[in-house]
Design a protein around this motif. Structure first.
Motif, PDB file in Angstrom:
ATOM      1  N   LEU A 181       1.045  -0.988  -0.291  1.00  0.00           N
ATOM      2  CA  LEU A 181      -0.058  -0.096  -0.259  1.00  0.00           C
ATOM      3  C   LEU A 181       1.155   1.317   0.141  1.00  0.00           C
ATOM      4  O   LEU A 181       0.149   2.239  -1.040  1.00  0.00           O
ATOM      5  N   ASP A 182       1.687   1.599   0.976  1.00  0.00           N
ATOM      6  CA  ASP A 182       2.525   2.434   0.998  1.00  0.00           C
ATOM      7  C   ASP A 182       3.572   2.717  -0.771  1.00  0.00           C
ATOM      8  O   ASP A 182       3.808   3.465  -1.089  1.00  0.00           O
ATOM      9  N   GLN A 183       3.971   1.295  -1.623  1.00  0.00           N
ATOM     10  CA  GLN A 183       4.206   1.598  -2.342  1.00  0.00           C
ATOM     11  C   GLN A 183       3.661   2.301  -3.748  1.00  0.00           C
ATOM     12  O   GLN A 183       3.771   2.652  -4.649  1.00  0.00           O
ATOM     13  N   ARG A 184       2.320   2.150  -3.460  1.00  0.00           N
ATOM     14  CA  ARG A 184       1.108   2.388  -4.477  1.00  0.00           C
ATOM     15  C   ARG A 184       0.890   3.573  -4.196  1.00  0.00           C
ATOM     16  O   ARG A 184       0.241   4.263  -4.730  1.00  0.00           O
ATOM     17  N   GLN A 185       1.219   4.338  -2.929  1.00  0.00           N
ATOM     18  CA  GLN A 185       0.561   5.738  -2.107  1.00  0.00           C
ATOM     19  C   GLN A 185       1.821   6.576  -2.616  1.00  0.00           C
ATOM     20  O   GLN A 185       1.574   7.429  -3.314  1.00  0.00           O
ATOM     21  N   TRP A 186       3.264   5.831  -2.802  1.00  0.00           N
ATOM     22  CA  TRP A 186       4.509   6.394  -3.354  1.00  0.00           C
ATOM     23  C   TRP A 186       4.298   6.964  -4.742  1.00  0.00           C
ATOM     24  O   TRP A 186       4.497   7.763  -5.343  1.00  0.00           O
ATOM     25  N   ARG A 187       4.304   5.643  -5.609  1.00  0.00           N
ATOM     26  CA  ARG A 187       3.552   5.858  -7.222  1.00  0.00           C
ATOM     27  C   ARG A 187       2.941   6.826  -7.527  1.00  0.00           C
ATOM     28  O   ARG A 187       2.975   8.054  -8.585  1.00  0.00           O
ATOM     29  N   ILE A 188       1.718   6.820  -6.316  1.00  0.00           N
ATOM     30  CA  ILE A 188       1.173   8.199  -7.352  1.00  0.00           C
ATOM     31  C   ILE A 188       1.794   9.334  -6.437  1.00  0.00           C
ATOM     32  O   ILE A 188       1.102  10.450  -7.117  1.00  0.00           O
ATOM     33  N   ILE A 189       2.394   9.477  -5.273  1.00  0.00           N
ATOM     34  CA  ILE A 189       2.291  10.918  -5.167  1.00  0.00           C
ATOM     35  C   ILE A 189       3.781  11.336  -5.862  1.00  0.00           C
ATOM     36  O   ILE A 189       4.067  12.362  -6.547  1.00  0.00           O
ATOM     37  N   ASP A 190       4.382   9.921  -6.202  1.00  0.00           N
ATOM     38  CA  ASP A 190       5.718  10.857  -7.237  1.00  0.00           C
ATOM     39  C   ASP A 190       5.075  10.904  -9.176  1.00  0.00           C
ATOM     40  O   ASP A 190       5.862  12.016  -8.888  1.00  0.00           O
ATOM     41  N   ALA A 191       4.266  10.211  -9.040  1.00  0.00           N
ATOM     42  CA  ALA A 191       3.653  11.069 -10.435  1.00  0.00           C
ATOM     43  C   ALA A 191       3.241  12.212 -10.404  1.00  0.00           C
ATOM     44  O   ALA A 191       3.816  13.408 -11.103  1.00  0.00           O
ATOM     45  N   ARG A 227       4.164  14.606  -8.508  1.00  0.00           N
ATOM     46  CA  ARG A 227       5.611  15.820  -8.202  1.00  0.00           C
ATOM     47  C   ARG A 227       6.050  15.317  -9.691  1.00  0.00           C
ATOM     48  O   ARG A 227       6.113  16.983 -10.102  1.00  0.00           O
ATOM     49  N   ARG A 228       6.290  14.544 -10.121  1.00  0.00           N
ATOM     50  CA  ARG A 228       7.057  14.274 -11.329  1.00  0.00           C
ATOM     51  C   ARG A 228       6.042  15.482 -12.422  1.00  0.00           C
ATOM     52  O   ARG A 228       5.895  16.287 -12.731  1.00  0.00           O
ATOM     53  N   TYR A 229       4.199  15.053 -12.442  1.00  0.00           N
ATOM     54  CA  TYR A 229       3.491  15.978 -12.668  1.00  0.00           C
ATOM     55  C   TYR A 229       3.863  17.644 -12.717  1.00  0.00           C
ATOM     56  O   TYR A 229       3.355  18.315 -14.075  1.00  0.00           O
ATOM     57  N   GLY A 230       3.890  18.184 -11.302  1.00  0.00           N
ATOM     58  CA  GLY A 230       4.458  18.895 -10.886  1.00  0.00           C
ATOM     59  C   GLY A 230       4.980  19.509 -11.557  1.00  0.00           C
ATOM     60  O   GLY A 230       5.055  21.441 -12.102  1.00  0.00           O
ATOM     61  N   THR A 231       6.260  18.995 -11.865  1.00  0.00           N
ATOM     62  CA  THR A 231       7.696  19.602 -12.559  1.00  0.00           C
ATOM     63  C   THR A 231       7.070  20.305 -13.864  1.00  0.00           C
ATOM     64  O   THR A 231       7.591  21.166 -14.549  1.00  0.00           O
ATOM     65  N   ASP A 232       6.912  19.041 -14.133  1.00  0.00           N
ATOM     66  CA  ASP A 232       6.524  19.158 -16.146  1.00  0.00           C
ATOM     67  C   ASP A 232       5.887  20.230 -16.226  1.00  0.00           C
ATOM     68  O   ASP A 232       5.707  20.502 -16.859  1.00  0.00           O
ATOM     69  N   SER A 233       4.886  20.312 -15.838  1.00  0.00           N
ATOM     70  CA  SER A 233       3.934  21.046 -16.038  1.00  0.00           C
ATOM     71  C   SER A 233       4.187  22.866 -16.110  1.00  0.00           C
ATOM     72  O   SER A 233       3.978  23.728 -16.644  1.00  0.00           O
ATOM     73  N   THR A 234       5.392  23.008 -14.602  1.00  0.00           N
ATOM     74  CA  THR A 234       5.677  24.380 -14.957  1.00  0.00           C
ATOM     75  C   THR A 234       7.175  24.900 -15.795  1.00  0.00           C
ATOM     76  O   THR A 234       6.985  25.685 -16.336  1.00  0.00           O
ATOM     77  N   ARG A 235       7.339  23.542 -16.272  1.00  0.00           N
ATOM     78  CA  ARG A 235       8.282  23.586 -17.773  1.00  0.00           C
ATOM     79  C   ARG A 235       7.230  23.761 -19.210  1.00  0.00           C
ATOM     80  O   ARG A 235       8.162  24.399 -19.638  1.00  0.00           O
TER      81      ARG A 235
END
Length: 173
Positions: A13-23, A25-33
């Motif tokens: 469950l922790d791994q699933r949540q990490w995948r979502i949170i990491d995605a 985070r990456r989406y936010g960074t790429d959106s800013t770019r």
């Protein structure tokens, strides 16, 4: 320094949540770019793009913004908001509309065709890929995704408001 609670544990469950949170985070960074790339290509400032997104979202929801509502959304002064709208109007992105039959003084901000074409030429391919991805989910899954993304967007807005310059952290508007 400890990183306990920062990286995921071995729990599935922790791994699933990490995948979502990491995605996210990456989406936010790429959106800013992406925002900066669009702004640079079209001689816009980041605040111009924030305004355009707010105007587009409100108009898409059927509740076009007034200049005062845009001012509150962007936390600008009245003069700064007027200057911003003048700039967006001069560049062909938005127009002021007096469409209230009862009060012709009331101004609403609307996207212009030229502004829509500019946005679609840049963001259209991303919109098409997003639609293709969403087409892979059934109605129930889309309801869950919509509920999740709405909640995440609200949490992000609250965090931004709490941490924006000049905020004392006491209230979230």
């Amino acid at each position: 320094m400890t990183t306990d609670g920062f990286y995921p544990t071995d729990d599935p469950l922790d791994q699933r949540q990490w995948r979502i949170i990491d995605a996210l985070r990456r989406y936010g960074t790429d959106s800013t770019r992406l925002t900066h790339a669009f702004a640079s290509q079209h001689q816009l400032r980041p605040v111009d793009l924030f305004a355009l997104v707010a105007i587009m979202s409100a108009e898409g929801a059927g509740t076009p913004l007034t200049p005062g509502e845009l001012q509150g959304h962007l936390h600008l002064s009245s003069a700064g908001t007027s200057y911003l709208i003048d700039r967006l109007e001069a560049s062909g992105h938005v127009r002021r509309s007096r469409e209230d039959a009862d009060d012709h003084r009331k101004v609403r901000l609307r996207y212009k065709e030229e502004g829509m074409r500019t946005a679609l030429s840049f963001f259209g391919p991303l919109g098409e890929s997003t639609t293709a991805i969403l087409d892979q989910f059934d109605a129930h899954e889309l309801d869950v995704i919509a509920r999740f993304t709405d909640a995440i967007a609200q949490a992000m807005k609250a965090h931004v408001e709490l941490n924006r310059p000049g905020s004392n952290g006491d209230s979230i508007s």
